[in-house]
Design an enzyme around this catalytic site. Sequence first.
Site, PDB file in Angstrom:
ATOM      1  N   SER A  50       0.832  -1.203   0.000  1.00  0.00           N
ATOM      2  CA  SER A  50       0.000   0.000   0.000  1.00  0.00           C
ATOM      3  C   SER A  50       0.865   1.252   0.000  1.00  0.00           C
ATOM      4  O   SER A  50       1.880   1.327   0.700  1.00  0.00           O
ATOM      5  CB  SER A  50      -0.919   0.018   1.225  1.00  0.00           C
ATOM      6  OG  SER A  50      -1.836  -1.057   1.178  1.00  0.00           O
ATOM      7  N   CYS A 228      -7.836  -2.095   7.177  1.00  0.00           N
ATOM      8  CA  CYS A 228      -6.735  -2.517   6.321  1.00  0.00           C
ATOM      9  C   CYS A 228      -5.818  -3.438   7.108  1.00  0.00           C
ATOM     10  O   CYS A 228      -5.435  -3.121   8.236  1.00  0.00           O
ATOM     11  CB  CYS A 228      -5.950  -1.310   5.797  1.00  0.00           C
ATOM     12  SG  CYS A 228      -4.631  -1.775   4.637  1.00  0.00           S
ATOM     13  N   ASP A 275      -9.452  -3.178   2.801  1.00  0.00           N
ATOM     14  CA  ASP A 275      -8.302  -3.536   1.963  1.00  0.00           C
ATOM     15  C   ASP A 275      -7.517  -4.560   2.770  1.00  0.00           C
ATOM     16  O   ASP A 275      -6.687  -4.198   3.602  1.00  0.00           O
ATOM     17  CB  ASP A 275      -7.467  -2.300   1.647  1.00  0.00           C
ATOM     18  CG  ASP A 275      -6.311  -2.603   0.699  1.00  0.00           C
ATOM     19  OD1 ASP A 275      -6.253  -3.738   0.184  1.00  0.00           O
ATOM     20  OD2 ASP A 275      -5.469  -1.709   0.475  1.00  0.00           O
ATOM     21  N   TRP A 277      -5.765  -8.730   3.236  1.00  0.00           N
ATOM     22  CA  TRP A 277      -5.026  -9.793   2.538  1.00  0.00           C
ATOM     23  C   TRP A 277      -4.746 -10.912   3.521  1.00  0.00           C
ATOM     24  O   TRP A 277      -4.775 -10.736   4.740  1.00  0.00           O
ATOM     25  CB  TRP A 277      -3.710  -9.237   1.987  1.00  0.00           C
ATOM     26  CG  TRP A 277      -2.822  -8.653   3.052  1.00  0.00           C
ATOM     27  CD1 TRP A 277      -1.942  -9.306   3.862  1.00  0.00           C
ATOM     28  CD2 TRP A 277      -2.755  -7.277   3.434  1.00  0.00           C
ATOM     29  NE1 TRP A 277      -1.329  -8.421   4.724  1.00  0.00           N
ATOM     30  CE2 TRP A 277      -1.810  -7.170   4.478  1.00  0.00           C
ATOM     31  CE3 TRP A 277      -3.409  -6.105   2.995  1.00  0.00           C
ATOM     32  CZ2 TRP A 277      -1.493  -5.960   5.086  1.00  0.00           C
ATOM     33  CZ3 TRP A 277      -3.100  -4.909   3.606  1.00  0.00           C
ATOM     34  CH2 TRP A 277      -2.139  -4.841   4.628  1.00  0.00           C
TER      35      TRP A 277
END
Length: 279
Positions: A50, A228, A275, A277
């Site tokens: 990011s 995030c 966002d 992962w």
Amino acid sequence: MNAVVLLDTWHTCAVHSHTCWHGGPKLPGTPPQTLQLLPLLRPLQPRLYSISSSPLEHIPANGGVQATIAVVRYNSLGKARHGVASTQVAERLEVDSYLPVFIFKNPDFRLPADLLTPIIMVGPGTGLAPFRSFILHRIITALQQQHEAAHQQPGQIGPMHLFFGCRRHDQDFLYGDQLQQWHNDGVITLHTAFSRETDRKVYVQQRLREVGDQMWQLLEAGAHFYVCGDAGSMAGVVEATMLDIIQQHQGPDSNAGSAAAYLRQLAASGRYQRDVWFS
């Protein structure tokens, strides 16, 4: 929010004696030669990091960007291993070196257009990166508005709550001095969770719950809520915490279904953005 992507041409395995780098079984007989093995392996996927700077910043080298990268190190099969891309950037590259990169755009992770709209940001670890960008962007935009209007004071900025967590403040409190200064100046409200500094582990979701009344008031005032970081555990636990907060404050007839519907509506209107992962 966009990400800068580091392209990597290394392969997923490197042969150490007769053991595959990522923990494959020992092979009987004569070990394969490297040139025999490499064509069988798929290339590493690009690494997405990011962007932690604002496009409005005056960064040298013709408008460069900044990324926040945690160096990966771990032990496997009795050997020390190193993250290929992260250690390449941190340890093997010289200053002013070049790497192949491209920008991966994420149109679903964006600041609201109105500077006065409250924002709630949950980003432990390197999940902080886009939120540093968000905060910087709002600060610079407000200063530009001041300059354009010839005002003595910068433009007004709505409430910004940042929930940041890490193990210890003296080891991995990323941008700690800058975040603390913004908090002291009243630019942001900083909520920290240092999970290894007390006998009872504290995480961002607990800090979020502690100020649940205020978070509900901000949501009702039109706040945007961002998460995030790790999708494997943190993001789900944070969402569950928000659902609890919503259910507690919706009223006597509230239930799990109505809380979930409220959160779905936030997402549909672009006010709940993630966002995340899998690490």
